[in-house]
Motif scaffolding. Structure first.
Motif, PDB file in Angstrom:
ATOM      1  N   ILE A  75      53.724  18.660  42.607  1.00 15.01           N
ATOM      2  CA  ILE A  75      52.859  17.518  42.897  1.00 15.01           C
ATOM      3  C   ILE A  75      51.422  17.968  42.683  1.00 15.01           C
ATOM      4  N   GLY A  76      50.707  17.320  41.770  1.00 15.66           N
ATOM      5  CA  GLY A  76      49.306  17.662  41.542  1.00 15.66           C
ATOM      6  C   GLY A  76      48.433  17.173  42.683  1.00 15.66           C
ATOM      7  N   MET A  77      47.352  17.905  42.937  1.00 11.59           N
ATOM      8  CA  MET A  77      46.410  17.477  43.968  1.00 11.59           C
ATOM      9  C   MET A  77      44.982  17.631  43.463  1.00 11.59           C
ATOM     10  N   GLN A  78      44.260  16.526  43.434  1.00  9.68           N
ATOM     11  CA  GLN A  78      42.831  16.560  43.140  1.00  9.68           C
ATOM     12  C   GLN A  78      42.134  16.732  44.475  1.00  9.68           C
ATOM     13  N   GLY A  79      42.046  18.012  44.900  1.00 11.51           N
ATOM     14  CA  GLY A  79      41.641  18.300  46.274  1.00 11.51           C
ATOM     15  C   GLY A  79      40.183  18.102  46.579  1.00 11.51           C
ATOM     16  N   CYS A  80      39.333  18.083  45.568  1.00 12.05           N
ATOM     17  CA  CYS A  80      37.921  17.782  45.768  1.00 12.05           C
ATOM     18  C   CYS A  80      37.488  16.827  44.663  1.00 12.05           C
ATOM     19  N   PRO A  81      36.361  16.155  44.832  1.00 10.70           N
ATOM     20  CA  PRO A  81      35.978  15.152  43.838  1.00 10.70           C
ATOM     21  C   PRO A  81      35.903  15.688  42.413  1.00 10.70           C
ATOM     22  N   ASP A  82      35.399  16.920  42.260  1.00 10.48           N
ATOM     23  CA  ASP A  82      35.302  17.527  40.927  1.00 10.48           C
ATOM     24  C   ASP A  82      35.164  19.029  41.122  1.00 10.48           C
ATOM     25  N   CYS A  83      36.242  19.777  40.862  1.00  9.73           N
ATOM     26  CA  CYS A  83      36.253  21.219  41.118  1.00  9.73           C
ATOM     27  C   CYS A  83      36.234  21.982  39.803  1.00  9.73           C
ATOM     28  N   ASP A  84      35.723  23.213  39.842  1.00 12.34           N
ATOM     29  CA  ASP A  84      35.800  24.068  38.659  1.00 12.34           C
ATOM     30  C   ASP A  84      37.258  24.331  38.283  1.00 12.34           C
ATOM     31  N   SER A  85      38.101  24.531  39.309  1.00  9.86           N
ATOM     32  CA  SER A  85      39.510  24.834  39.065  1.00  9.86           C
ATOM     33  C   SER A  85      40.304  23.599  38.651  1.00  9.86           C
ATOM     34  N   SER A  86      39.903  22.446  39.159  1.00 12.02           N
ATOM     35  CA  SER A  86      40.569  21.179  38.814  1.00 12.02           C
ATOM     36  C   SER A  86      39.513  20.126  38.487  1.00 12.02           C
ATOM     37  N   PRO A  87      38.956  20.192  37.285  1.00 12.43           N
ATOM     38  CA  PRO A  87      37.933  19.200  36.910  1.00 12.43           C
ATOM     39  C   PRO A  87      38.517  17.787  36.906  1.00 12.43           C
ATOM     40  N   ILE A  88      37.754  16.858  37.429  1.00 15.62           N
ATOM     41  CA  ILE A  88      38.251  15.489  37.466  1.00 15.62           C
ATOM     42  C   ILE A  88      38.461  14.957  36.048  1.00 15.62           C
ATOM     43  N   SER A  89      37.700  15.456  35.093  1.00 17.47           N
ATOM     44  CA  SER A  89      37.843  15.014  33.702  1.00 17.47           C
ATOM     45  C   SER A  89      39.182  15.432  33.092  1.00 17.47           C
ATOM     46  N   LYS A  90      39.853  16.415  33.722  1.00 19.01           N
ATOM     47  CA  LYS A  90      41.126  16.921  33.207  1.00 19.01           C
ATOM     48  C   LYS A  90      42.326  16.360  33.963  1.00 19.01           C
ATOM     49  N   LEU A  91      42.082  15.528  34.968  1.00 16.65           N
ATOM     50  CA  LEU A  91      43.179  15.061  35.820  1.00 16.65           C
ATOM     51  C   LEU A  91      44.257  14.336  35.016  1.00 16.65           C
ATOM     52  N   ALA A  92      43.875  13.331  34.255  1.00 15.73           N
ATOM     53  CA  ALA A  92      44.871  12.556  33.508  1.00 15.73           C
ATOM     54  C   ALA A  92      45.577  13.420  32.468  1.00 15.73           C
ATOM     55  N   GLU A  93      44.817  14.309  31.825  1.00 18.40           N
ATOM     56  CA  GLU A  93      45.407  15.187  30.816  1.00 18.40           C
ATOM     57  C   GLU A  93      46.425  16.133  31.428  1.00 18.40           C
ATOM     58  N   ARG A  94      46.072  16.726  32.571  1.00 17.81           N
ATOM     59  CA  ARG A  94      46.997  17.648  33.225  1.00 17.81           C
ATOM     60  C   ARG A  94      48.226  16.918  33.745  1.00 17.81           C
ATOM     61  N   GLN A  95      48.042  15.701  34.207  1.00 15.18           N
ATOM     62  CA  GLN A  95      49.203  14.931  34.674  1.00 15.18           C
ATOM     63  C   GLN A  95      50.174  14.700  33.523  1.00 15.18           C
ATOM     64  N   GLN A  96      49.640  14.404  32.361  1.00 15.96           N
ATOM     65  CA  GLN A  96      50.493  14.199  31.198  1.00 15.96           C
ATOM     66  C   GLN A  96      51.169  15.501  30.770  1.00 15.96           C
ATOM     67  N   GLN A  97      50.419  16.597  30.784  1.00 14.56           N
ATOM     68  CA  GLN A  97      50.960  17.880  30.356  1.00 14.56           C
ATOM     69  C   GLN A  97      52.055  18.384  31.292  1.00 14.56           C
ATOM     70  N   LEU A  98      51.798  18.290  32.603  1.00 15.39           N
ATOM     71  CA  LEU A  98      52.724  18.840  33.586  1.00 15.39           C
ATOM     72  C   LEU A  98      53.770  17.828  34.039  1.00 15.39           C
ATOM     73  N   GLY A  99      53.480  16.559  33.823  1.00 18.53           N
ATOM     74  CA  GLY A  99      54.457  15.526  34.137  1.00 18.53           C
ATOM     75  C   GLY A  99      54.665  15.274  35.615  1.00 18.53           C
ATOM     76  N   PHE A 100      53.660  15.620  36.459  1.00 17.07           N
ATOM     77  CA  PHE A 100      53.892  15.347  37.886  1.00 17.07           C
ATOM     78  C   PHE A 100      53.873  13.846  38.140  1.00 17.07           C
ATOM     79  N   ALA A 101      54.792  13.423  39.002  1.00 16.19           N
ATOM     80  CA  ALA A 101      55.022  11.997  39.243  1.00 16.19           C
ATOM     81  C   ALA A 101      54.286  11.476  40.468  1.00 16.19           C
TER      82      ALA A 101
END
Length: 278
Positions: A75-101
């Motif tokens: 399960i992906g978690m966007q734990g902060c509004p925009d993190c270096d480790s999880s950039p908000i700009s990459k959220l949709a892309e990572r969801q598609q790549q990893l397929g988390f539902a």
């Protein structure tokens, strides 16, 4: 058609000693996986029957471990509004790549001082567009005005019906099972139309250490399994005492190390063994 006594006995024995059928998932139980867990294997808590089948790591990248996600549903978690480790700009892309539902959002914004209104605007912009299951930000169990479940209600109000979500996400730390049960039931009574997920919970550094945590979790797991309004739950935390103390000394001091799911040698702790019991 006649059936011999020998054949009947054989059928009876086959029935009695047959391997139990695998459980149908997804189940409710999951792992909170810290980013410093690289040497541990989440697959040790995967019994292949779906008893434990979920994992999240506060990030939108896959769990760092010796065995990936260990066969568990990430399960992906966007734990902060925009993190270096999880950039908000990459959220949709990572969801598609990893397929988390499912996606979890903001980690304890009521503690960090994020306003419900700001969170509502952020959620509409970045989380609403994802065509997957969504959880509102994970809040603490604080009962102070404007925190905890009050903060969630203020965010829902600020959304004005414009935030699309499936789950109310709560954390809890306290002294006993009665307090925990009351808090979970309070969340349900406030948001009866939504499923509840508990993504962190444990006793707060109990005097009896692991023994107290086991007693608590035994009651808590039974309650959560029987509560139809609870969708998922994640005892805190899927790491070892040594890793917890070294990488998160403040957290280890707050919770204690008795609730960790691993021993220092990487084997499953007594609490972890309780988690994989049916």
């Amino acid at each position: 058609m006649k059936v011999s006594l020998t054949a009947l006995v054989a059928l009876a024995l086959d029935y009695l000693f047959a391997t139990p059928a695998a459980k149908l998932g997804p189940g409710k139980r999951g792992l909170v996986w810290p980013s410093y867990n690289g040497e541990l294997d989440p697959g040790r808590l995967n019994d292949g029957q779906g008893t434990v089948n979920l994992i999240y790591d506060y990030e939108t990248y896959a769990p760092l471990s010796s065995n990936g996600n260990g066969g568990l549903a990430f399960i992906g978690m966007q734990g902060c509004p925009d993190c270096d480790s999880s950039p908000i700009s990459k959220l949709a892309e990572r969801q598609q790549q990893l397929g988390f539902a499912t996606v979890f959002t903001l980690n304890e914004p009521d503690l960090s001082g994020t306003s419900p209104g700001v969170a509502a605007d952020w959620y509409k912009q970045h989380i609403n567009p994802l065509a997957i299951k969504k959880a509102l930000p994970a809040v603490t169990s604080s009962t102070d005005p404007g925190k905890g479940l009050d903060w969630v209600q203020q965010m829902v109000n600020a959304c004005g019906g414009g935030c699309f979500f499936d789950y109310i996400n709560i954390h809890w730390y306290g002294e006993n099972f009665a307090q925990f049960q009351a808090h979970v039931n309070d969340a349900h009574s406030r948001f009866p139309q939504n499923k509840i997920v508990i993504t962190e919970f444990a006793l707060q550094n109990p005097p009896g250490g692991q023994a107290d945590q086991i007693t608590f979790f035994r009651e808590a797991f039974a309650f959560l399994d029987s509560a139809s309004f609870v969708e998922m739950y994640f005892p805190f935390v899927a790491t070892s005492p040594a890793l917890f103390e070294f990488h998160d000394p403040n957290g280890a001091a707050f919770v204690g190390t008795g609730s960790t799911l691993y021993n220092n040698d990487g084997t499953i702790s007594a609490v972890g063994q309780l988690l994989v019991q049916a």
